[in-house]
Motif scaffolding. Structure first.
Motif, short mmCIF file in Angstrom:
data_model
loop_
_atom_site.label_atom_id
_atom_site.label_comp_id
_atom_site.label_asym_id
_atom_site.label_seq_id
_atom_site.Cartn_x
_atom_site.Cartn_y
_atom_site.Cartn_z
N TYR A 102 0.83 -1.21 0.00
CA TYR A 102 0.00 0.00 0.00
C TYR A 102 0.87 1.26 0.00
O TYR A 102 0.50 2.29 -0.58
N ALA A 103 2.01 1.19 0.66
CA ALA A 103 2.93 2.34 0.64
C ALA A 103 3.39 2.61 -0.79
O ALA A 103 3.50 3.77 -1.21
N TRP A 104 3.67 1.55 -1.56
CA TRP A 104 4.08 1.73 -2.95
C TRP A 104 2.94 2.27 -3.80
O TRP A 104 3.17 2.99 -4.78
N VAL A 105 1.70 1.93 -3.45
CA VAL A 105 0.55 2.51 -4.16
C VAL A 105 0.55 4.02 -3.98
O VAL A 105 0.33 4.78 -4.93
N ALA A 106 0.81 4.47 -2.75
CA ALA A 106 0.86 5.91 -2.48
C ALA A 106 2.02 6.57 -3.21
O ALA A 106 1.91 7.71 -3.68
N ILE A 107 3.13 5.88 -3.33
CA ILE A 107 4.30 6.45 -4.00
C ILE A 107 4.10 6.53 -5.51
O ILE A 107 4.47 7.52 -6.15
N LEU A 108 3.51 5.50 -6.11
CA LEU A 108 3.42 5.39 -7.56
C LEU A 108 2.12 5.91 -8.15
O LEU A 108 1.96 5.91 -9.38
N SER A 109 1.19 6.34 -7.34
CA SER A 109 -0.09 6.83 -7.87
C SER A 109 0.11 8.08 -8.71
O SER A 109 1.16 8.73 -8.67
N ASP A 110 -0.92 8.43 -9.48
CA ASP A 110 -0.81 9.58 -10.40
C ASP A 110 -0.49 10.87 -9.66
O ASP A 110 0.18 11.75 -10.20
N GLU A 111 -0.98 11.00 -8.45
CA GLU A 111 -0.69 12.19 -7.65
C GLU A 111 0.21 11.83 -6.46
O GLU A 111 0.18 12.50 -5.44
#
Length: 278
Positions: A117-126
């Motif tokens: 989930y941390a990587w989701v926050a890092i790699l998301s569009d914003e």
């Protein structure tokens, strides 16, 4: 006689555990893989080998091949990244060896799902990465994001066995290679690499086996075009309610991984015999 009776009794709790929580569930899964669904969609036991034929249906075959490809790419990247890290720690870590190994293992104190989930926050569009780069690049829902998540999740499994091989290796072997006027590349190729190959192979097994069945990275960092076999199995059990087909997928994946494991065990046995002869 008492000693002979002690060891079987000592192994009894572990044997009971394996029977209850591995052998019996595996037998149920095998039996279920030949079952079918009734009119209400409930799984019933029977004889329906078509489930195994459906596994290799052109609709599902790309998912199987994608899973193997992602796992292979993950293993290769883990080797390219992990070997230099393990080499530096073993050869130049000095008194800091244990601290550096502790830093390698430290992320495993956090749940794998939370880290993803941390990587989701890092790699998301914003997310953080686009904010630092000042771009609007789509990182999520791509094969690169999925493989990157797998590498992050299993990198330590490659570093640790390679480090153990390098740490056991006699430094005098490298010095002997230099004394024979070998270049650094030649010394690595003919001395270091053969001496650590079993560690590399062990790391490849530890990375490849769980990566093939992983579904968290593909679920959170990828999309429908990057789904792996783990996602397909999860979907059959919890979405499509097709438990027999999900069980057949599970058995096929286990058989494939078993062949990979047998290859590793045979290689390890040959290496042990070679060391014993030497």
């Amino acid at each position: 006689m008492r000693r002979r009776d002690f060891y079987p009794r000592f192994l009894l709790p572990g044997g009971v555990w394996l029977v209850l929580f591995f052998a019996i569930p595996l037998g149920i899964t095998v039996a279920l893989s030949f079952g079918s669904n009734d009119e209400l969609g409930n799984a019933v036991y029977g004889w329906n080998p078509q489930n195994y034929a459906d596994v290799f249906d052109p609709l599902f075959l790309p998912v199987l091949l994608r899973s193997v490809g992602f796992a292979f790419g993950c293993g290769l990247l883990c080797l390219l990244i992990g070997y230099p890290v393990a080499y530096y720690i073993a050869r130049y870590g000095g008194r800091r060896k244990h601290v550096l190994i502790g830093l390698v293992v430290l992320p495993f104190f956090i749940n794998y799902l939370v880290r993803t989930y941390a990587w989701v926050a890092i790699l998301s569009d914003e997310g953080l990465l686009n904010g630092v780069l000042g771009t609007n690049i789509q990182f999520l829902n791509t094969p690169v994001a999925v493989i990157g998540g797998l590498v992050y999740g299993y990198l330590a499994f490659m570093i640790l066995p390679i480090y153990a091989s390098l740490d056991r290796m006699d430094p005098a072997l490298i010095e002997a290679g230099k004394d024979l006027y070998g270049t650094p590349f030649q010394t690595f190729r003919y001395v270091t690499w053969p001496a650590t190959f079993q560690g590399v192979l062990a790391g490849a097994v530890l990375v490849f086996l769980p990566a093939v069945g992983d579904f968290i990275s593909a679920e959170l960092l990828g999309g429908t075009e990057t789904y792996m076999v783990g996602n397909l199995i999860q979907q059959q059990f919890y979405g499509a309610d097709n438990w027999p087909f999900g069980a057949a997928l599970t058995i096929v994946m286990m058989i494939f991984l078993m062949f990979f494991m047998v290859f590793y065990l045979r290689s390890a046995a040959k290496a042990a015999k070679a060391e014993a002869v030497a």
